[in-house]
Enzyme design. Structure first.
Site, PDB file in Angstrom:
ATOM      1  NE  ARG A 153      -2.007  -1.430   3.520  1.00  0.00           N
ATOM      2  CZ  ARG A 153      -2.503  -1.788   4.690  1.00  0.00           C
ATOM      3  NH1 ARG A 153      -3.788  -1.742   4.885  1.00  0.00           N
ATOM      4  NH2 ARG A 153      -1.719  -2.180   5.667  1.00  0.00           N
ATOM      5  NE  ARG A 210      -3.881 -16.740   6.458  1.00  0.00           N
ATOM      6  CZ  ARG A 210      -2.771 -17.021   7.145  1.00  0.00           C
ATOM      7  NH1 ARG A 210      -1.754 -17.641   6.570  1.00  0.00           N
ATOM      8  NH2 ARG A 210      -2.677 -16.715   8.425  1.00  0.00           N
ATOM      9  CD  GLU A 239      -4.520 -23.612   3.424  1.00  0.00           C
ATOM     10  OE1 GLU A 239      -4.471 -23.819   4.644  1.00  0.00           O
ATOM     11  OE2 GLU A 239      -3.797 -22.792   2.850  1.00  0.00           O
ATOM     12  CG  HIS A 257      -1.006 -23.158   5.766  1.00  0.00           C
ATOM     13  ND1 HIS A 257      -2.196 -22.489   5.716  1.00  0.00           N
ATOM     14  CD2 HIS A 257      -0.153 -22.304   6.407  1.00  0.00           C
ATOM     15  CE1 HIS A 257      -2.088 -21.302   6.295  1.00  0.00           C
ATOM     16  NE2 HIS A 257      -0.840 -21.175   6.726  1.00  0.00           N
TER      17      HIS A 257
HETATM   18  P1  NAP Z   1       2.898  -7.553   8.070  1.00  0.00           P
HETATM   19  O1  NAP Z   1       4.246  -7.213   8.598  1.00  0.00           O
HETATM   20  O2  NAP Z   1       1.694  -6.911   8.675  1.00  0.00           O
HETATM   21  O3  NAP Z   1       2.924  -7.253   6.485  1.00  0.00           O
HETATM   22  C1  NAP Z   1       1.759  -7.222   5.718  1.00  0.00           C
HETATM   23  C2  NAP Z   1       2.060  -6.568   4.379  1.00  0.00           C
HETATM   24  O4  NAP Z   1       0.840  -6.635   3.600  1.00  0.00           O
HETATM   25  C3  NAP Z   1       2.463  -5.097   4.458  1.00  0.00           C
HETATM   26  O5  NAP Z   1       3.603  -4.900   3.668  1.00  0.00           O
HETATM   27  C4  NAP Z   1       1.269  -4.370   3.841  1.00  0.00           C
HETATM   28  O6  NAP Z   1       1.631  -3.219   3.094  1.00  0.00           O
HETATM   29  C5  NAP Z   1       0.757  -5.423   2.869  1.00  0.00           C
HETATM   30  N1  NAP Z   1      -0.612  -5.119   2.438  1.00  0.00           N
HETATM   31  C6  NAP Z   1      -1.721  -4.957   3.201  1.00  0.00           C
HETATM   32  N2  NAP Z   1      -2.774  -4.588   2.429  1.00  0.00           N
HETATM   33  C7  NAP Z   1      -2.294  -4.510   1.157  1.00  0.00           C
HETATM   34  C8  NAP Z   1      -2.865  -4.176  -0.088  1.00  0.00           C
HETATM   35  N3  NAP Z   1      -4.153  -3.808  -0.187  1.00  0.00           N
HETATM   36  N4  NAP Z   1      -2.084  -4.217  -1.199  1.00  0.00           N
HETATM   37  C9  NAP Z   1      -0.782  -4.565  -1.115  1.00  0.00           C
HETATM   38  N5  NAP Z   1      -0.171  -4.902   0.044  1.00  0.00           N
HETATM   39  C10 NAP Z   1      -0.915  -4.869   1.168  1.00  0.00           C
HETATM   40  O7  NAP Z   1       2.619  -9.113   8.166  1.00  0.00           O
HETATM   41  P2  NAP Z   1       3.669 -10.326   8.113  1.00  0.00           P
HETATM   42  O8  NAP Z   1       4.051 -10.716   9.500  1.00  0.00           O
HETATM   43  O9  NAP Z   1       4.741 -10.033   7.114  1.00  0.00           O
HETATM   44  O10 NAP Z   1       2.678 -11.486   7.533  1.00  0.00           O
HETATM   45  C11 NAP Z   1       2.120 -11.351   6.211  1.00  0.00           C
HETATM   46  C12 NAP Z   1       1.108 -12.449   5.936  1.00  0.00           C
HETATM   47  O11 NAP Z   1       1.783 -13.690   5.757  1.00  0.00           O
HETATM   48  C13 NAP Z   1       0.104 -12.730   7.075  1.00  0.00           C
HETATM   49  O12 NAP Z   1      -0.986 -11.820   7.056  1.00  0.00           O
HETATM   50  C14 NAP Z   1      -0.316 -14.161   6.800  1.00  0.00           C
HETATM   51  O13 NAP Z   1      -1.494 -14.195   6.022  1.00  0.00           O
HETATM   52  C15 NAP Z   1       0.843 -14.739   5.989  1.00  0.00           C
HETATM   53  N6  NAP Z   1       1.516 -15.821   6.736  1.00  0.00           N
HETATM   54  C16 NAP Z   1       1.574 -17.077   6.200  1.00  0.00           C
HETATM   55  C17 NAP Z   1       2.197 -18.097   6.906  1.00  0.00           C
HETATM   56  C18 NAP Z   1       2.312 -19.475   6.328  1.00  0.00           C
HETATM   57  O14 NAP Z   1       2.405 -20.426   7.098  1.00  0.00           O
HETATM   58  N7  NAP Z   1       2.308 -19.649   5.025  1.00  0.00           N
HETATM   59  C19 NAP Z   1       2.749 -17.863   8.175  1.00  0.00           C
HETATM   60  C20 NAP Z   1       2.690 -16.547   8.678  1.00  0.00           C
HETATM   61  C21 NAP Z   1       2.069 -15.531   7.965  1.00  0.00           C
HETATM   62  P3  NAP Z   1       1.899  -1.792   3.803  1.00  0.00           P
HETATM   63  O15 NAP Z   1       3.215  -1.969   4.515  1.00  0.00           O
HETATM   64  O16 NAP Z   1       2.013  -0.839   2.677  1.00  0.00           O
HETATM   65  O17 NAP Z   1       0.769  -1.536   4.715  1.00  0.00           O
END
Ligand code: NAP
Length: 291
Positions: A153, A210, A239, A257
């Site tokens: 964003r 996700r 899933e 996952h």
């Molecule tokens: P985070 O630090 O909150 O990062 C989220 C990112 O998403 C930020 O860079 C944010 O951008 C971006 N975002 C939000 N809305 C957006 C939009 N409309 N368009 C483009 N980008 C957008 O979270 P994190 O700790 O890195 O985790 C990220 C995600 O990974 C989690 O929400 C979860 O779904 C996933 N995850 C998956 C696993 C797995 O086992 N596969 C494990 C953990 C997490 P801005 O910085 O510009 O706001």
């Protein structure tokens, strides 16, 4: 010492977490509770997972609910607006899982590219969502001499990576695209046919975010038709179901996952869930507040 606070865990995740909760609180397991039970009034906390969080229906069924402590960083299964409206606190498990998920993303890149490229060095990597995990992936990809671009964003002026406000342009300028953003209404199907076609027949999509970030039928069609070069996937739209067609494709690597599924990280996540609940019930500041 065990408190009389009632905690409802929604899904049979980490057994360590269940033991820790059971040692400290009166633990209810959603999958063991009969449809009609009389414990609702004694449940003050919900511990949610990536499978079952806390939707409006669950929240409304628990009149004494004070806090949702999610065993995940992603909060797409928690109705945050409704929690805010009802004054219910929300916590998650950021940071402790970042390195494992970033490692898996790089593992998927390597595993996928090995099949289709002579070298996985020096590729152009585009990251969707440069948050905690996206940044950790970028750092790792840099050590493979990859050039890094991103879409999120907001632009991160403190970082030297190239920012694309438009995701199609990021896809056109990437050989590998990694999805690592939060799942929200805005990012549902952020990877659609147009993005996939911009990534192109030599492009590789990695999804450790996700499943619903990706229009899955479009992804499967593009892989089968050769419009996309390959995919490395940890997450899926429905899933635990994975589209059958993916298993037969040599240019696809699927894992179930497991981004944060190491013993060490699951223990850290469980400890964080428990410490948030203990802080809440002893009226101390939450460790990782979301709402
Ligand atoms: P985070 O630090 O909150 O990062 C989220 C990112 O998403 C930020 O860079 C944010 O951008 C971006 N975002 C939000 N809305 C957006 C939009 N409309 N368009 C483009 N980008 C957008 O979270 P994190 O700790 O890195 O985790 C990220 C995600 O990974 C989690 O929400 C979860 O779904 C996933 N995850 C998956 C696993 C797995 O086992 N596969 C494990 C953990 C997490 P801005 O910085 O510009 O706001």
């Amino acid at each position: 010492m065990k408190s009389s606070m009632g905690v409802l865990i929604t899904y049979p995740m980490s057994t360590y977490l269940q033991h820790q909760l059971n040692n400290r609180f009166t633990l209810f397991r959603l999958w063991d509770l009969p449809t009609s039970h009389n414990h609702a009034g004694s449940i003050q906390a919900v511990v949610g997972s990536t499978h079952i969080g806390a939707d409006r229906q669950l929240i409304d069924s628990l009149p004494a609910l004070e806090i949702v402590s999610s065993f995940s960083v992603g909060l797409d299964k928690v109705d945050l607006d409704y929690c805010k409206h009802k004054g219910i606190r929300v916590t998650n498990t950021p940071d402790v899982l970042t390195d494992d998920v970033a490692d898996l993303a790089i593992g998927l890149i390597l595993a996928t590219l090995r099949r289709i490229c002579e070298s996985d060095n020096g590729k152009k990597v585009g990251i969707v969502g440069l948050g905690r995990i996206g940044t950790a992936i970028a750092k790792r990809a840099e050590s493979f001499n990859c050039s890094i671009s991103y879409h999120s964003r907001s632009k991160k002026p403190e970082l030297k990576y190239k920012y694309f406000p438009n995701i199609i342009e990021l896809a056109s300028n990437s050989e590998i695209m990694v999805v690592a953003c939060a799942l929200t209404d805005e990012t549902h199907h952020i990877i659609n046919r147009e993005v996939i076609d911009a990534l192109g027949p030599k492009g590789v999509l990695i999804n450790i975010g996700r499943g619903s970030h990706v229009d899955e039928p479009e992804l499967v069609a593009a892989l089968i038709e050769g419009r996309l070069g390959g995919a490395g996937l940890d997450v899926y739209e429905n899933e635990p179901d994975v589209p059958e067609e993916l298993f037969g494709l040599d240019n696809v690597v699927v894992v179930p996952h497991v981004g944060s599924s190491t013993v060490e990280t699951e223990t850290d996540m469980a400890d964080l869930v428990v410490r948030n609940l203990e802080a809440h019930f002893s009226k101390k500041p939450l460790l990782t507040p979301v709402v």
